[in-house]
Design an enzyme around this catalytic site. Sequence first.
Site, PDB file in Angstrom:
ATOM      1  N   ARG A 128       0.833  -1.208   0.000  1.00 56.67           N
ATOM      2  CA  ARG A 128       0.000   0.000   0.000  1.00 56.67           C
ATOM      3  C   ARG A 128       0.864   1.253   0.000  1.00 56.67           C
ATOM      4  NH1 ARG A 128      -5.330  -0.300   0.669  1.00 56.67           N
ATOM      5  NH2 ARG A 128      -6.261  -2.180   1.521  1.00 56.67           N
ATOM      6  N   ARG A 129       1.882   1.259   0.845  1.00 62.70           N
ATOM      7  CA  ARG A 129       2.773   2.423   0.916  1.00 62.70           C
ATOM      8  C   ARG A 129       3.553   2.609  -0.383  1.00 62.70           C
ATOM      9  NH1 ARG A 129       5.011   1.253   6.984  1.00 62.70           N
ATOM     10  NH2 ARG A 129       3.125   1.923   8.079  1.00 62.70           N
ATOM     11  N   ALA A 133      -3.515 -12.482  -2.336  1.00 65.49           N
ATOM     12  CA  ALA A 133      -2.797 -13.589  -1.700  1.00 65.49           C
ATOM     13  C   ALA A 133      -3.022 -13.571  -0.191  1.00 65.49           C
ATOM     14  CB  ALA A 133      -1.307 -13.494  -2.022  1.00 65.49           C
ATOM     15  N   GLN A 134      -2.973 -12.384   0.398  1.00 65.88           N
ATOM     16  CA  GLN A 134      -3.188 -12.270   1.844  1.00 65.88           C
ATOM     17  C   GLN A 134      -4.619 -12.655   2.213  1.00 65.88           C
ATOM     18  OE1 GLN A 134      -5.015  -9.546   3.594  1.00 65.88           O
ATOM     19  NE2 GLN A 134      -4.520 -10.419   5.573  1.00 65.88           N
ATOM     20  N   ASN A 150      -6.703 -14.590   0.493  1.00 69.78           N
ATOM     21  CA  ASN A 150      -6.888 -16.028   0.264  1.00 69.78           C
ATOM     22  C   ASN A 150      -6.318 -16.846   1.416  1.00 69.78           C
ATOM     23  OD1 ASN A 150      -8.061 -15.387  -2.147  1.00 69.78           O
ATOM     24  ND2 ASN A 150      -6.359 -16.056  -3.413  1.00 69.78           N
ATOM     25  N   ARG A 178       1.221 -19.184  -8.352  1.00 70.64           N
ATOM     26  CA  ARG A 178       0.604 -19.625  -7.107  1.00 70.64           C
ATOM     27  C   ARG A 178       0.075 -21.048  -7.189  1.00 70.64           C
ATOM     28  NH1 ARG A 178      -3.656 -17.897  -9.979  1.00 70.64           N
ATOM     29  NH2 ARG A 178      -5.748 -18.519  -9.372  1.00 70.64           N
TER      30      ARG A 178
END
Length: 112
Positions: A11-12, A33-34, A36, A85
Site C-alpha cells: 500500500r505504501r 494472496a493475503q 486467500n 501460485r
Amino acid sequence: AYFALQVIYARRKHKISPPETTGNPEFERIFRAQVNCSEYFPIFVSLLWVAGIFFHQGVAAVCGLLYLYTRFKYFQGYAMAAKERLGPLYASARLLWLLLGLAVTGLLAHFL
C-alpha cells in the site's frame, strides 16, 4: 502477520490508501494472496487442532509446518505472478485433505 505486513508495505509503495483494494496489479496480487490465506486459516487451525488431539500430535505438527510453508510459497508466487501460485496452492490443498483424513481417522478411532 507477515502477509498483512506485506499488504501494508505494498500500500505504501503504490500509494493505495485503505479501504481501496484496487490499483497497481502488484498490489492487487499481494492483497488477494493475503486474503486467500486468511480465508483458509480457520479451516487449517481447526483441522490441525482436531488431528493433533485425536490422531497424533507429531504427525499433525509436521503437516501443519508443511502447510504453513506451502502457503508462504503460495504468497510469494502470487506476489510475482498469478500463475506462480498454482503449485503451492495444490500442495496446500492436499495437506488440508490429509489433515482432514487424520482428524476423521482419529475421531473414528476415539469414538468407536
